[in-house]
Design a protein around this motif. Structure first.
Motif, mmCIF file in Angstrom:
data_model
loop_
_atom_site.group_PDB
_atom_site.id
_atom_site.type_symbol
_atom_site.label_atom_id
_atom_site.label_comp_id
_atom_site.label_asym_id
_atom_site.label_seq_id
_atom_site.Cartn_x
_atom_site.Cartn_y
_atom_site.Cartn_z
ATOM 1 N N GLN A 1 -91.390 -29.205 40.820
ATOM 2 C CA GLN A 1 -92.108 -30.064 41.765
ATOM 3 C C GLN A 1 -93.569 -30.158 41.330
ATOM 4 O O GLN A 1 -94.117 -29.184 40.781
ATOM 5 N N VAL A 2 -94.152 -31.312 41.575
ATOM 6 C CA VAL A 2 -95.547 -31.532 41.179
ATOM 7 C C VAL A 2 -96.311 -32.032 42.396
ATOM 8 O O VAL A 2 -95.858 -32.963 43.072
ATOM 9 N N ARG A 3 -97.448 -31.376 42.692
ATOM 10 C CA ARG A 3 -98.293 -31.812 43.812
ATOM 11 C C ARG A 3 -99.647 -32.273 43.282
ATOM 12 O O ARG A 3 -100.307 -31.552 42.510
ATOM 13 N N ILE A 4 -100.020 -33.485 43.672
ATOM 14 C CA ILE A 4 -101.356 -34.016 43.345
ATOM 15 C C ILE A 4 -101.915 -34.541 44.657
ATOM 16 O O ILE A 4 -101.337 -35.449 45.261
ATOM 17 N N GLY A 5 -103.010 -33.956 45.124
ATOM 18 C CA GLY A 5 -103.548 -34.361 46.432
ATOM 19 C C GLY A 5 -102.506 -34.115 47.504
ATOM 20 O O GLY A 5 -101.908 -33.039 47.577
ATOM 21 N N GLN A 6 -102.229 -35.137 48.329
ATOM 22 C CA GLN A 6 -101.287 -34.998 49.446
ATOM 23 C C GLN A 6 -99.855 -35.277 49.021
ATOM 24 O O GLN A 6 -98.941 -35.170 49.834
ATOM 25 N N LYS A 7 -99.645 -35.688 47.772
ATOM 26 C CA LYS A 7 -98.322 -36.168 47.378
ATOM 27 C C LYS A 7 -97.582 -35.151 46.516
ATOM 28 O O LYS A 7 -98.147 -34.610 45.559
ATOM 29 N N THR A 8 -96.306 -34.895 46.856
ATOM 30 C CA THR A 8 -95.473 -33.974 46.081
ATOM 31 C C THR A 8 -94.214 -34.712 45.667
ATOM 32 O O THR A 8 -93.622 -35.430 46.463
ATOM 33 N N GLN A 9 -93.821 -34.514 44.425
ATOM 34 C CA GLN A 9 -92.607 -35.172 43.938
ATOM 35 C C GLN A 9 -91.808 -34.201 43.062
ATOM 36 O O GLN A 9 -92.408 -33.407 42.329
ATOM 37 N N THR A 10 -90.472 -34.285 43.143
ATOM 38 C CA THR A 10 -89.616 -33.495 42.253
ATOM 39 C C THR A 10 -89.408 -34.290 40.980
ATOM 40 O O THR A 10 -89.056 -35.469 41.026
ATOM 41 N N LEU A 11 -89.643 -33.639 39.841
ATOM 42 C CA LEU A 11 -89.488 -34.309 38.549
ATOM 43 C C LEU A 11 -88.397 -33.621 37.743
ATOM 44 O O LEU A 11 -88.436 -32.396 37.538
ATOM 45 N N GLY A 12 -87.426 -34.390 37.277
ATOM 46 C CA GLY A 12 -86.407 -33.881 36.349
ATOM 47 C C GLY A 12 -86.771 -34.312 34.938
ATOM 48 O O GLY A 12 -87.895 -34.781 34.688
ATOM 49 N N VAL A 13 -85.816 -34.213 34.022
ATOM 50 C CA VAL A 13 -86.098 -34.588 32.630
ATOM 51 C C VAL A 13 -86.472 -36.075 32.586
ATOM 52 O O VAL A 13 -85.763 -36.921 33.136
ATOM 53 N N GLY A 14 -87.597 -36.366 31.968
ATOM 54 C CA GLY A 14 -88.089 -37.748 31.919
ATOM 55 C C GLY A 14 -89.121 -38.024 32.997
ATOM 56 O O GLY A 14 -89.807 -39.050 32.962
ATOM 57 N N GLY A 15 -89.261 -37.094 33.954
ATOM 58 C CA GLY A 15 -90.267 -37.283 35.010
ATOM 59 C C GLY A 15 -91.662 -37.079 34.438
ATOM 60 O O GLY A 15 -91.864 -36.274 33.527
ATOM 61 N N TYR A 16 -92.622 -37.829 34.974
ATOM 62 C CA TYR A 16 -93.990 -37.674 34.484
ATOM 63 C C TYR A 16 -94.985 -37.884 35.626
ATOM 64 O O TYR A 16 -94.628 -38.437 36.688
ATOM 65 N N ALA A 17 -96.213 -37.415 35.419
ATOM 66 C CA ALA A 17 -97.247 -37.558 36.446
ATOM 67 C C ALA A 17 -98.611 -37.590 35.781
ATOM 68 O O ALA A 17 -98.814 -36.969 34.737
ATOM 69 N N ALA B 1 -109.173 -36.770 37.064
ATOM 70 C CA ALA B 1 -110.244 -35.778 37.162
ATOM 71 C C ALA B 1 -110.648 -35.665 38.637
ATOM 72 O O ALA B 1 -110.418 -36.589 39.427
ATOM 73 N N ASP B 2 -111.201 -34.536 39.005
ATOM 74 C CA ASP B 2 -111.638 -34.278 40.381
ATOM 75 C C ASP B 2 -110.492 -34.090 41.362
ATOM 76 O O ASP B 2 -110.704 -34.063 42.574
ATOM 77 N N MET B 3 -109.238 -34.006 40.887
ATOM 78 C CA MET B 3 -108.115 -33.677 41.773
ATOM 79 C C MET B 3 -107.371 -32.487 41.180
ATOM 80 O O MET B 3 -107.237 -32.374 39.962
ATOM 81 N N GLY B 4 -106.876 -31.611 42.064
ATOM 82 C CA GLY B 4 -106.104 -30.444 41.611
ATOM 83 C C GLY B 4 -104.657 -30.843 41.324
ATOM 84 O O GLY B 4 -104.153 -31.820 41.888
ATOM 85 N N LEU B 5 -104.012 -30.066 40.469
ATOM 86 C CA LEU B 5 -102.617 -30.328 40.093
ATOM 87 C C LEU B 5 -101.839 -29.021 40.210
ATOM 88 O O LEU B 5 -102.261 -27.992 39.684
ATOM 89 N N GLU B 6 -100.720 -29.081 40.930
ATOM 90 C CA GLU B 6 -99.871 -27.881 41.023
ATOM 91 C C GLU B 6 -98.467 -28.216 40.573
ATOM 92 O O GLU B 6 -97.902 -29.244 40.975
ATOM 93 N N PHE C 1 -103.806 -26.302 37.938
ATOM 94 C CA PHE C 1 -105.065 -26.697 37.294
ATOM 95 C C PHE C 1 -106.008 -27.103 38.412
ATOM 96 O O PHE C 1 -105.656 -27.965 39.232
ATOM 97 N N SER C 2 -107.184 -26.493 38.474
ATOM 98 C CA SER C 2 -108.082 -26.852 39.581
ATOM 99 C C SER C 2 -108.808 -28.156 39.290
ATOM 100 O O SER C 2 -108.866 -28.619 38.140
ATOM 101 N N ALA C 3 -109.344 -28.741 40.349
ATOM 102 C CA ALA C 3 -110.051 -30.020 40.236
ATOM 103 C C ALA C 3 -111.332 -29.818 39.437
ATOM 104 O O ALA C 3 -112.150 -28.961 39.780
ATOM 105 N N ASP C 4 -111.494 -30.583 38.370
ATOM 106 C CA ASP C 4 -112.745 -30.547 37.600
ATOM 107 C C ASP C 4 -112.867 -31.869 36.838
ATOM 108 O O ASP C 4 -112.292 -32.875 37.258
#
Ligand code: UGY
Ligand code: MN
Length: 246
Positions: A81-97, A101-106, A64-67
């Motif tokens: 794995q989820v990347r927001i800005g400079q931070k990346t984290q591995t999420l299993g079941v129950g993981g959330y992030a 707005a104004d930041m991209g999400l991968e 999702f691009s920054a908007d």
């Protein structure tokens, strides 16, 4: 449910919707690879939020691009794995992030069978409050608190209770027979995913049997009530817009 005679529990009204899994229809998006989005709740039905189910096959990714939209997501099967800005984290079941707005999400590196629910809304700034920072968390480590003193109805609040955030994502777990204590009628809107168990949801004047996998939309002021039924606890993930004037 058999579609032989065109039957489904799915209902869509002006004040609420129940979307059963048998009526899901996929969409396609250019920034999604080995990933299928299902837009289950959206402004197209009169909602103020979008609730999106994303199903991944191996090495799936979605971006999702920054908007102006903010996103809060929850992993209910598999891992990614989820990347927001400079931070990346591995999420299993129950993981959330939470992605402001104004930041991209991968989302990337998903295992086959991974399922993610994302709630998206337009961010509403508030007076002098700063923009909310990103959040990563694990719901399995969050303690549920008795809802209105009932230890058989436990509420997990996943995002910080802080005026910078204009949305909440919570998990409600009810022992069989436990209920929402009264018929709530409020300005806030809900998007909801039944995570486990079953029960009856009252929405406006109707009573619906619901179970794991069902999605519910409750518009502002939709009268709502729930009772858990069966032999196992019923649990649901839900979105609520909060901390802003109406
Ligand atoms: O937070 C809530 O409004 C919640 N009690 N509503 C609900 O579970 N339908
Ligand atoms: Mn409510």
């Amino acid at each position: 449910m058999s579609a032989l005679f065109g039957e489904t529990r799915t209902r869509v009204t002006a004040s609420h919707a129940l979307i059963a899994a048998d009526s899901h229809v996929p969409s396609a998006l250019p920034d999604f690879e080995n990933a299928t989005p299902f837009f289950l709740i959206s402004p197209a039905m009169g909602a103020g939020l979008t609730q999106l189910l994303i199903r991944f096959t191996a090495r799936g990714k979605a971006r999702f691009s920054a908007d102006w939209m903010e996103t809060v997501l929850y992993v209910h099967a598999g891992s990614c794995q989820v990347r927001i800005g400079q931070k990346t984290q591995t999420l299993g079941v129950g993981g959330y992030a939470f992605c402001p707005a104004d930041m991209g999400l991968e989302i990337f590196g998903a295992r086959s069978g991974t399922a993610v629910t994302a709630f998206r809304k337009e961010f509403e700034p508030l007076d002098d409050f700063k923009a909310p920072p990103p959040v990563f968390g694990d719901a399995t480590k969050v303690k549920g608190k008795p809802f209105m003193d009932n230890p058989r109805a436990l509420l997990k609040t996943l995002l910080p209770e802080d005026f910078r955030y204009d949305l909440a994502m919570n998990i409600f777990t009810y022992e069989p027979g436990a209920t929402l204590p009264f018929v709530e009628t409020h300005i806030m809107e809900h998007g909801l995913l039944m995570l486990s168990g079953q029960g009856i949801y009252r929405l406006d004047e109707q009573y619906y049997p619901v179970h794991a996998g069902d999605v519910i939309w409750m518009a502002p002021y939709c009268p709502q009530w729930f009772v858990a039924m069966g032999d196992t606890p019923a649990s649901y993930l839900y979105y609520k817009n909060v901390n802003r004037p109406g």
